[in-house]
Design an enzyme around this catalytic site. Sequence first.
Site, mmCIF file in Angstrom:
data_model
loop_
_atom_site.group_PDB
_atom_site.id
_atom_site.type_symbol
_atom_site.label_atom_id
_atom_site.label_comp_id
_atom_site.label_asym_id
_atom_site.label_seq_id
_atom_site.Cartn_x
_atom_site.Cartn_y
_atom_site.Cartn_z
ATOM 1 N N ASP A 1 0.818 -1.228 0.000
ATOM 2 C CA ASP A 1 0.000 0.000 0.000
ATOM 3 C C ASP A 1 0.849 1.274 0.000
ATOM 4 O O ASP A 1 1.583 1.538 0.959
ATOM 5 C CB ASP A 1 -0.909 0.047 1.240
ATOM 6 C CG ASP A 1 -1.823 -1.164 1.377
ATOM 7 O OD1 ASP A 1 -1.330 -2.302 1.208
ATOM 8 O OD2 ASP A 1 -3.014 -0.969 1.674
ATOM 9 N N GLU B 1 -4.467 1.675 -3.075
ATOM 10 C CA GLU B 1 -5.737 2.129 -2.470
ATOM 11 C C GLU B 1 -5.587 3.385 -1.615
ATOM 12 O O GLU B 1 -6.580 4.034 -1.300
ATOM 13 C CB GLU B 1 -6.361 1.004 -1.632
ATOM 14 C CG GLU B 1 -5.612 0.706 -0.349
ATOM 15 C CD GLU B 1 -6.493 0.119 0.749
ATOM 16 O OE1 GLU B 1 -7.680 -0.135 0.533
ATOM 17 O OE2 GLU B 1 -5.968 -0.077 1.860
ATOM 18 N N ASN B 2 -4.337 3.739 -1.243
ATOM 19 C CA ASN B 2 -4.134 4.915 -0.387
ATOM 20 C C ASN B 2 -3.303 6.010 -1.067
ATOM 21 O O ASN B 2 -2.781 6.896 -0.394
ATOM 22 C CB ASN B 2 -3.430 4.520 0.918
ATOM 23 C CG ASN B 2 -4.102 3.385 1.649
ATOM 24 O OD1 ASN B 2 -3.619 2.264 1.657
ATOM 25 N ND2 ASN B 2 -5.231 3.662 2.261
ATOM 26 N N ASN C 1 -10.199 -1.974 0.326
ATOM 27 C CA ASN C 1 -11.420 -1.357 0.835
ATOM 28 C C ASN C 1 -11.523 0.142 0.559
ATOM 29 O O ASN C 1 -12.610 0.704 0.550
ATOM 30 C CB ASN C 1 -11.542 -1.624 2.339
ATOM 31 C CG ASN C 1 -10.314 -1.214 3.118
ATOM 32 O OD1 ASN C 1 -9.198 -1.632 2.786
ATOM 33 N ND2 ASN C 1 -10.477 -0.398 4.135
ATOM 34 N N HIS C 2 -10.391 0.811 0.290
ATOM 35 C CA HIS C 2 -10.441 2.254 -0.009
ATOM 36 C C HIS C 2 -10.506 2.566 -1.498
ATOM 37 O O HIS C 2 -10.338 3.720 -1.895
ATOM 38 C CB HIS C 2 -9.209 2.949 0.602
ATOM 39 C CG HIS C 2 -9.240 3.016 2.096
ATOM 40 N ND1 HIS C 2 -10.198 3.725 2.795
ATOM 41 C CD2 HIS C 2 -8.445 2.444 3.041
ATOM 42 C CE1 HIS C 2 -9.983 3.591 4.101
ATOM 43 N NE2 HIS C 2 -8.931 2.816 4.275
ATOM 44 N N HIS D 1 -6.120 -8.628 0.049
ATOM 45 C CA HIS D 1 -6.206 -7.411 0.871
ATOM 46 C C HIS D 1 -7.042 -7.731 2.104
ATOM 47 O O HIS D 1 -8.264 -7.842 2.015
ATOM 48 C CB HIS D 1 -6.854 -6.308 0.036
ATOM 49 C CG HIS D 1 -6.711 -4.962 0.631
ATOM 50 N ND1 HIS D 1 -5.564 -4.220 0.507
ATOM 51 C CD2 HIS D 1 -7.548 -4.215 1.382
ATOM 52 C CE1 HIS D 1 -5.712 -3.065 1.133
ATOM 53 N NE2 HIS D 1 -6.904 -3.040 1.676
ATOM 54 N N HIS E 1 -2.962 -4.242 3.128
ATOM 55 C CA HIS E 1 -3.970 -3.613 3.999
ATOM 56 C C HIS E 1 -3.458 -3.280 5.393
ATOM 57 O O HIS E 1 -3.885 -2.289 5.959
ATOM 58 C CB HIS E 1 -5.246 -4.474 4.131
ATOM 59 C CG HIS E 1 -6.279 -3.903 5.055
ATOM 60 N ND1 HIS E 1 -7.004 -2.752 4.756
ATOM 61 C CD2 HIS E 1 -6.712 -4.287 6.292
ATOM 62 C CE1 HIS E 1 -7.835 -2.490 5.762
ATOM 63 N NE2 HIS E 1 -7.675 -3.395 6.702
ATOM 64 N N HIS F 1 -0.385 -2.519 6.241
ATOM 65 C CA HIS F 1 0.631 -1.455 6.123
ATOM 66 C C HIS F 1 1.900 -1.700 6.939
ATOM 67 O O HIS F 1 2.613 -0.746 7.254
ATOM 68 C CB HIS F 1 0.047 -0.077 6.517
ATOM 69 C CG HIS F 1 -1.107 0.368 5.683
ATOM 70 N ND1 HIS F 1 -1.723 1.597 5.859
ATOM 71 C CD2 HIS F 1 -1.768 -0.235 4.660
ATOM 72 C CE1 HIS F 1 -2.711 1.717 4.979
ATOM 73 N NE2 HIS F 1 -2.768 0.626 4.252
HETATM 74 FE FE LIG Z 1 -4.158 0.371 2.709
HETATM 75 FE FE LIG Z 2 -7.117 -1.452 3.069
#
Ligand SMILES: [Fe+2]
Ligand SMILES: [Fe+2]
Length: 270
Positions: free
Chosen positions: A8, A39-40, A67-68, A153, A178, A180
Site C-alpha cells: 500500500d 488504495e491509499n 477497501n479504499h 487485501h 492492507h 501497512h
Molecule cells: Fe491500505
Molecule cells: Fe485497506
Amino acid sequence: MHILFIGDIIGRPGREVVSAELPALREKLALDFVVANGENIAGGFGVTRTTANELFAAGVDAISTGNHWADQKEILSLIVDEDRILRPRNYPLDTPGRGAGLYETRKGERVLVINVMGRTFMDPLDDPFAAVAAELNACPLREGADAIIVDMHAEATSEKMAMGHFCDGRVSLVVGTHTHVPTADAQILPGGTAYQTDAGGCCDYDSVIGMDKFEPLQRFTRKLSTARYTPATGPATLCAVFVETDARGLAIRIEPVRVGGRLSQHIPAA
Ligand SMILES: [Fe+2]
Ligand SMILES: [Fe+2]
C-alpha cells in the site's frame, strides 16, 4: 520472470519514494512486471487519475486496491476505462471495474493479477476463495498465464495465510496488503507459490500505519475524533516483495524489499 509487488502506497510520501526508487530497482533487479497496491495513493484515501499516472510513470505496470478503492469519486469513471487499475474481485456483481487483469510484459509474457479482499474484521463481501478459484479456472497457470499474482487485501493474518495455501502450486505469488506493516515470513510454500502475509506500506513509519500519529492517538487514548486522518509527511520506506519465477510460473526465490525512510534496509542482490 522477475516480479515486484509493492505494498500500500500512502499519500505523497509513498508516491515520492516509489518515484525516487522504483526506476533504479527496476533496472537493478531486471524487473519484468511491477504491481503496486494503490488504495491509499490519493491523500491516504483512494485513487485519482493524476496519482495513478504518477505510479505508471515511475514503472508500475498494474495497480491493485482494497477497501479504499472507491474513496475518490473520479475512480468510478477511471476504473472503467483504465484496465491497469483493479478493485477487489469479490465485490457485488454490479460494482464498476474489474478484479482481475491479464497483462503482457515487454518480453511478451502473460501476467494475471487477481485482487481480492478478506472478510474477517472487514466488510462482508462475497467469498474471496471462490472468487480466486473462478479466475484460476478461467486462466490457469501455464495454459493461460506465465505468472499469476494474487493480492489478498485483508486484516487477518490467518485469512491471508489460508489464501496462500489455497493457491499453493497454482499461482506464482500470494501477497497480503492492507495492514501497512511488512511481515517477516517471506517463503516459498510446499507447492511452489511465493508468499508473504503483508508486503508492508510505502509510508513514513514514524506514524500509525502511515497516518500522522496525533489523530490515531486521540482516538485510542481519549475516544475523541477531532480531525481526518492525514498521511505522515516524513521520509517514507518503500516496502515490497521481490519474486523470481521459473518456466512453470512457480517461485524459485522470494525476498522482501525495504528502501528509504526509517525501516532497516533490505535490497535483494541482483
Ligand atoms: Fe491500505
Ligand atoms: Fe485497506
